[in-house]
Scaffold this motif. Structure first.
Motif: not given
Length: 305
Positions: A34-35, A38, A249, A287, A291, A299
């Motif tokens: 996920n990071t 994002a 995020t 950010a 989300t 994101p």
């Protein structure tokens, strides 16, 4: 690029069929994945490393990375199944049941670790990938061989997933000693350091090695503790749909702000001003607010902020 190193998995998110039956729908996910997504959506040069299955779930993971502009050239396709995380929501808060035996993630070998070249300027580690073995040992080894690159760590503690607490703490201590930036939630901080005042515990965590410790506290915002003191930023007010991917995020927003300003160097991280830290915390919070305002780990792109 910033290379995000950790789990890629499929989140099985709760849904309801047209006839009203409970069901689960598969979505690409994983904290570190996920990071990476994002970061890519924020326009940052980003890469992702984790062995990914050569099955239909692995194809979904790679397609999502491609769509976000994140390179996965360092991630081998392997003949092992994908980790599944079944998600339940209570008041918007996510709880997870992981199915991770014999998977592309869990059974990662040292031979599958990437060779880092000059294109990798910073490394990000975190999530459940640091808990189990052999994958945890592999990611810790990669962290130890980061050279002079900036390293950010988000341990993202999930106590129910930890089977050997002593081994987990020893691994995290070694990675904390190498990390330049550590992000923890207040719950993570108490698991790592015990009961007490958040500010005192954060400075105690910083004494383990990091130049910078960030503590996120939900609606109360986030604080960054460094040698010169503390900087903080408020959370962005928003109607919460669920919290899936919020912290991931935030990490991306914080790194994106440092990257924008040219601070992703070890010497620069050590000397960040309160003004620069507040700007980075603020971008992370903005950010993350987007989300949590929509379902799942979705994101924002830069033009949505």
């Amino acid at each position: 690029m910033i290379l995000c190193c950790g789990e890629a998995l499929i989140d099985m998110l709760p849904r309801e069929t047209a006839s009203g039956e409970a069901a689960f729908a598969p979505y690409p996910g994983g904290a570190v994945f996920n990071t990476a997504i994002a970061l890519g959506r924020l326009g940052v040069a980003a890469g992702f490393f984790c062995p990914m299955s050569d099955d239909l779930f692995g194809e979904r993971l790679r397609a999502a990375l491609d769509d976000a502009g994140v390179t996965h050239a360092l991630s081998p396709a392997v003949d092992r199944p994908c980790t599944l995380a079944f998600v339940t929501l209570t008041g918007g808060q996510a709880q997870y049941a992981f199915y991770d035996t014999g998977t592309a993630l869990r059974d990662m070998t040292l031979a599958e670790l990437p060779v880092l070249d000059d294109s990798v300027r910073a490394l990000f580690f975190g999530g459940i990938s640091l808990v189990g073995d052999p994958c945890g040992a592999g990611f810790a080894t990669l962290c130890a061989h980061a050279g002079d690159r900036v390293v950010m760590l988000d341990p993202n503690i999930r106590p129910g997933f930890i089977r050997d607490e002593a081994a987990c703490r020893a691994r995290l201590d070694a990675m904390l000693a190498r990390a330049d930036i550590v992000k923890v939630s207040d719950e993570d901080l108490h698991w790592l350091m015990g009961a007490g005042d958040v500010a005192e515990l954060a400075q105690g965590l910083r004494a383990k090695g990091p130049k910078l410790v960030i503590v996120t506290e939900g609606a109360k915002g986030a604080r960054a503790f460094h040698a010169g003191g503390m900087a903080q930023a408020a959370a962005s007010p928003v109607k919460v749909v669920d919290t899936v991917g919020a912290g991931d995020t935030f990490n991306a927003g914080f790194l994106a702000a440092l990257d924008d300003a040219g601070y992703l160097r070890g010497d620069a991280v050590a000397g960040l001003s309160d003004e620069a830290l507040k700007a980075a915390l603020s971008l992370g919070a903005k950010a993350a607010a987007v989300t949590v305002s929509r379902a799942g780990a979705n994101p924002p792109r830069r033009d949505e902020l």
